[in-house]
Design a protein around this motif. Structure first.
Motif, short mmCIF file in Angstrom:
data_model
loop_
_atom_site.label_atom_id
_atom_site.label_comp_id
_atom_site.label_asym_id
_atom_site.label_seq_id
_atom_site.Cartn_x
_atom_site.Cartn_y
_atom_site.Cartn_z
N GLU A 86 46.69 71.91 -7.64
CA GLU A 86 47.60 70.95 -8.25
C GLU A 86 48.54 70.35 -7.21
OE1 GLU A 86 49.60 72.90 -11.45
OE2 GLU A 86 47.83 72.91 -12.73
N LEU A 87 48.99 71.15 -6.27
CA LEU A 87 49.87 70.65 -5.21
C LEU A 87 49.14 69.65 -4.32
CD1 LEU A 87 52.58 70.78 -3.73
CD2 LEU A 87 51.68 72.68 -2.41
N GLU A 88 47.90 69.96 -3.95
CA GLU A 88 47.12 69.04 -3.12
C GLU A 88 46.85 67.74 -3.86
OE1 GLU A 88 43.64 71.24 -2.03
OE2 GLU A 88 44.70 72.41 -0.51
N ARG A 89 46.57 67.83 -5.14
CA ARG A 89 46.32 66.62 -5.94
C ARG A 89 47.58 65.77 -6.03
NH1 ARG A 89 44.35 68.82 -10.47
NH2 ARG A 89 46.36 68.83 -11.51
N ALA A 90 48.73 66.40 -6.19
CA ALA A 90 49.99 65.67 -6.28
C ALA A 90 50.34 65.02 -4.95
CB ALA A 90 51.10 66.61 -6.71
N GLN A 91 50.09 65.70 -3.85
CA GLN A 91 50.39 65.14 -2.53
C GLN A 91 49.45 63.99 -2.20
OE1 GLN A 91 50.17 68.62 -0.06
NE2 GLN A 91 52.35 69.03 -0.24
N GLY A 92 48.23 64.09 -2.62
CA GLY A 92 47.27 63.02 -2.36
C GLY A 92 47.66 61.74 -3.07
N GLY A 93 48.15 61.83 -4.28
CA GLY A 93 48.57 60.65 -5.02
C GLY A 93 49.78 59.99 -4.41
N SER A 94 50.71 60.77 -3.93
CA SER A 94 51.90 60.18 -3.32
C SER A 94 51.57 59.55 -1.99
CB SER A 94 53.00 61.24 -3.16
OG SER A 94 52.59 62.25 -2.27
N ASP A 134 48.33 81.96 -11.00
CA ASP A 134 47.05 81.61 -10.39
C ASP A 134 47.32 80.75 -9.15
OD1 ASP A 134 44.46 81.07 -9.77
OD2 ASP A 134 43.97 80.08 -11.65
N GLU A 135 47.24 81.37 -7.98
CA GLU A 135 47.57 80.68 -6.73
C GLU A 135 46.58 79.57 -6.41
OE1 GLU A 135 48.01 83.52 -3.62
OE2 GLU A 135 49.61 84.60 -4.66
N ASN A 136 45.31 79.78 -6.71
CA ASN A 136 44.31 78.75 -6.43
C ASN A 136 44.57 77.50 -7.26
OD1 ASN A 136 42.98 80.38 -4.60
ND2 ASN A 136 41.65 81.28 -6.16
N LYS A 137 44.91 77.69 -8.53
CA LYS A 137 45.19 76.56 -9.40
C LYS A 137 46.46 75.84 -8.94
CE LYS A 137 45.68 75.26 -14.23
NZ LYS A 137 45.73 75.74 -15.60
N ALA A 138 47.48 76.58 -8.55
CA ALA A 138 48.73 75.98 -8.08
C ALA A 138 48.48 75.20 -6.79
CB ALA A 138 49.78 77.06 -7.86
N LYS A 139 47.67 75.74 -5.90
CA LYS A 139 47.36 75.06 -4.64
C LYS A 139 46.59 73.77 -4.91
CE LYS A 139 45.12 75.88 -0.20
NZ LYS A 139 44.33 76.82 0.60
#
Length: 65
Positions: A24-32, A17-22
């Motif tokens: 999750e990646l945006e959420r991870a980058q925002g936290g860092s 699921d590319e939308n879900k992966a995208k």
């Protein structure tokens, strides 16, 4: 189709699921990014405090001469 079959199917589809992966990646980058910003603020504050302490100590040493 039973409930476990539907859960199993969605679990297998999650890996592709590319939308879900995208998301999750945006959420991870925002936290860092937030953590890096907070770290920079702490470091700058510590450096300013150290500079002020050094200047006050230098003035104290010079005035005692």
């Amino acid at each position: 189709m039973s409930k476990s079959s539907r859960e199993e199917g969605s679990w297998l589809d999650d890996a592709f699921d590319e939308n879900k992966a995208k998301a999750e990646l945006e959420r991870a980058q925002g936290g860092s990014t937030k953590a890096a910003g907070c770290g920079c603020v702490v470091v700058v504050t510590a450096l300013i405090c150290l500079l002020v302490f050094t200047l006050v100590s230098g003035v104290g040493i010079l005035s005692s001469l």
